[in-house]
Design a protein around this motif. Structure first.
Motif: not given
Length: 326
Positions: A136-156
Motif C-alpha cells: 500500500s506504500r504508493f505515496d512513499l514510492v512516488m516520494k522516493g522518485i521525487d527525492a531522486a529527481l531533486n538529488e540530481g541522479y543522472r537518470k531516473v
C-alpha cells in the motif's frame, strides 16, 4: 586484458549483479505469495561481491546494476554501492528497486556512488498499485522518485510491467505524469517464467500495442546509442520524459544484448531465460583466484546462445524473476 565477447561478436560492458533474492512486495507476476527462503546457500558477502566486480571490470564491465529481489533490503546496501564506486573502470552504478526506502536514502545513496535508479511502479492508481504489488506504500514510492529527481541522479526511470486487464489502459495516466517530469518510463512486456504460465496466459500484453499508440500520438524512435541494450526508446517534443519499450518476444530482440547476470548466490547467468547458472562462488574465496575466475568467465561466454527461446514457449530454468535479478 581481453574483454568478454561471445561467439556472435557481442560485447558485455553491463553487469546486473543481484545481492539478494528476498523481496518485501508481493507482485502478482513475480512473488504473489511473498518471499519464502528456500534454505539454500546464503547470499554473497561483501568480499565476494568485491571480487566479482573486480573480475568483471577487468574484462570490460563499465556499468553495474545492483538488483534483487529488493536489493535495499540488505543492511549493507550502501557499502555495496561504495564497493562498486571504488572498482576501477566502472563509470555507471545503477539499481532497480521497489522504492520503499528511496525517499529516506536518496541523498546518502547518491553520495555513495549511485547515479541511476529504476523504480518499479506498475500503476499510477494507488488502489491498482496495491492490487498488483500487494503493498500500500504508493505515496512513499512516488516520494522516493521525487527525492531522486531533486538529488540530481543522472537518470531516473520508472519500470512498468504491462499487464492485460490490470494496467494496460493506463497509458494516458503515465503520459500525464511525464509531461513535465524528466523521467524515463519503461514499459516491459510480461515474460513467461517457470512458475507463472497461467498468469502469463491471462495477462500478457504485447508491447506493440503501446508502440502503436505512441506512434499515432507523434512519438519518435530515438537513434540507438553504442551502448544501448534491447530497449526501443521514444521521445516527443512536448514531453519532458521519454518512453522505453522492452519487447522480448520481438524479432531480433537479443541481437543487441550487452549484459550478463550474476545471482545473489554467485552463479553466472548468460541469459535471463536459459541455463540454471554457472558456478562462480568456488572462485570467490580469495583474491588469489582472480585469474582463474576471469578464465572461467571467458570460457562461459562460449556457451551463450544467440537468442532466448521465449517465442517458442521455452522459459528456460528461471522460476521467477526475483531468483536472478530480473
Amino acid at each position: 586484458m581481453r574483454e568478454l565477447q561471445d561467439r556472435f561478436g557481442r560485447s558485455f560492458p553491463y553487469l546486473r549483479l543481484s545481492i539478494t533474492d528476498a523481496c518485501n512486495f508481493k507482485c502478482e507476476y513475480c512473488l504473489p505469495n511473498g518471499y519464502h527462503p528456500d534454505g539454500k546457500p546464503r547470499f554473497m558477502t561483501l568480499d565476494e561481491i568485491r571480487r566479482v566486480l573486480h573480475a568483471f571490470s577487468t574484462v570490460g564491465m563499465r556499468k553495474v546494476r545492483i538488483t534483487g529481489g529488493e536489493p535495499t533490503l540488505r543492511k549493507d546496501f550502501e557499502e555495496v554501492l561504495q564497493l562498486a564506486a571504488n572498482t576501477p573502470g566502472v563509470d555507471t552504478i545503477a539499481t532497480t528497486t521497489n522504492g520503499y526506502r528511496l525517499a529516506e536514502h536518496a541523498r546518502a545513496w547518491h553520495q555513495a556512488g549511485l547515479s541511476q535508479v529504476n523504480v518499479s511502479v506498475d500503476s499510477l492508481d494507488p488502489a491498482n498499485f496495491q492490487r498488483i504489488t500487494g503493498d500500500s506504500r504508493f505515496d512513499l514510492v512516488m516520494k522516493g522518485i521525487d527525492a531522486a529527481l531533486n538529488e540530481g541522479y543522472r537518470k531516473v526511470k520508472i519500470n512498468v510491467v504491462l499487464l492485460k486487464g490490470l494496467n494496460g489502459g493506463e497509458l494516458p495516466l503515465f503520459l500525464d505524469y511525464i509531461k513535465h517530469q524528466p523521467v524515463d518510463l519503461r514499459f516491459i512486456e510480461l515474460m513467461e517464467t517457470g512458475l507463472h504460465h497461467d498468469y502469463f496466459q491471462a495477462h500478457h500484453l504485447p508491447g506493440t500495442v503501446i508502440q502503436a499508440q505512441l506512434e499515432r500520438q507523434g512519438w519518435q524512435l530515438d537513434p540507438r546509442g553504442p551502448d544501448d541494450g534491447p530497449a526501443l526508446n521514444y521521445s516527443h517534443p512536448d514531453y519532458a520524459g521519454r518512453i522505453g519499450l522492452i519487447m522480448p518476444y520481438a524479432k531480433d530482440f537479443c541481437a543487441s544484448c550487452n549484459r550478463l547476470r550474476v545471482s545473489a548466490i554467485g552463479k553466472l547467468h548468460l541469459c535471463l531465460f536459459t541455463e540454471a547458472g554457472i558456478e562462480l562462488r568456488d572462485l570467490l574465496g580469495s583474491d588469489d583466484q582472480q585469474e582463474e575466475l576471469i578464465a572461467r568467465l571467458h570460457a562461459a561466454l562460449g556457451q551463450k546462445h544467440q537468442t532466448h527461446y521465449l517465442h517458442e514457449g521455452d522459459a528456460g530454468a528461471t522460476p521467477h524473476l526475483a531468483s536472478i535479478g530480473g
